[in-house]
Motif scaffolding. Structure first.
Motif: not given
Ligand code: DX5
Ligand code: ZN
Length: 213
Positions: A160-161, A163-165, A167, A169, A190, A192
């Motif tokens: 999750s970290t 993925k955010k860092a 960007n 999908n 995180g 889904e």
């Protein structure tokens, strides 16, 4: 939170009736395909998916626990798969993995990669920007009804970290021993999409799904 019910926990004598019971309650149908080699159990192949596709409009999430998954992608596509996930551990070469991800996507399907409990997310970094989904196994694949392994939580947090860092999908899906006790921490880390078989299908199906959600 999306909930995927695993058909492995269905009573196949009443497949059609049980599908009706989950149809308006869950988001996805999860098909556990096992070959007796990659995992020590045999389940079902594309025929079951094809028959289910005639009745259910739910999103079809196919989890291939088999060696040589590339040989079966066309069959599962024709049978109605929306998403095909195969295992990182099914191949020795990264090139084979990358080319299968690309093949699945070229067919117009979503592509997922799954990791067994002993595999770390850092082993699959090279594929993350190509993937639509990462499936974290929270039991040793092969059987429904096993106990959730809490080590999965750190893997979900890492993915999750990351993925955010970066960007990215990919969706983060967790499979094995999921229930109302571990779902809140999975969500917090995180996750889904949660796969659940025995928790949903034992007792009151509608109540169980509602509690999970
Ligand atoms: C295990 C399968 C899981 C499993 C989930 O090999 O991939 O989908 O059947 O079932 P429960 O929720 O019973 O662990
Ligand atoms: Zn599964």
């Amino acid at each position: 939170m999306q909930v995927a019910v695993s058909l492995l926990a269905f009573d196949f004598l009443y497949l059609s009736k049980q599908l009706e019971e989950v149809e308006d309650q869950v988001d996805w149908l999860h098909f556990d395909v096992m070959d007796g080699h990659f995992v020590p159990n045999i389940s079902f192949g594309p025929q079951v998916l094809q028959d289910v596709s005639k009745q259910s409009a739910l999103y079809k999430d196919v989890h291939l626990m088999i060696y040589e998954p590339h040989l079966y992608i066309d069959a599962f596509m024709k049978a109605g798969a929306d998403l095909i996930t195969f295992h990182y551990e099914a191949y020795e070469s990264d090139d084979d993995i990358l080319s299968l991800i690309k093949k699945i996507k070229a067919l117009g399907l979503k592509a997922g990669l799954s990791i067994k409990p002993k595999t770390q997310p850092k082993d699959i970094l090279a594929f993350l920007n190509e993937l639509d989904l990462v499936l974290v196994m929270s039991v040793e694949p092969g059987f429904g009804g096993q106990k959730f392994m809490p080590e999965a939580l750190d893997k979900v947090a890492f993915l999750s970290t990351y993925k955010k860092a970066h960007n990215l999908n990919y969706l983060i899906e967790v499979d094995g021993g999921v229930n109302d006790q571990n779902a809140p921490s999975l969500k917090e880390k995180g996750a889904e999409v949660l796969v659940s078989g025995s928790y949903i299908m034992k007792g009151d199906i509608k109540e169980n799904i509602a509690r999970l959600k």
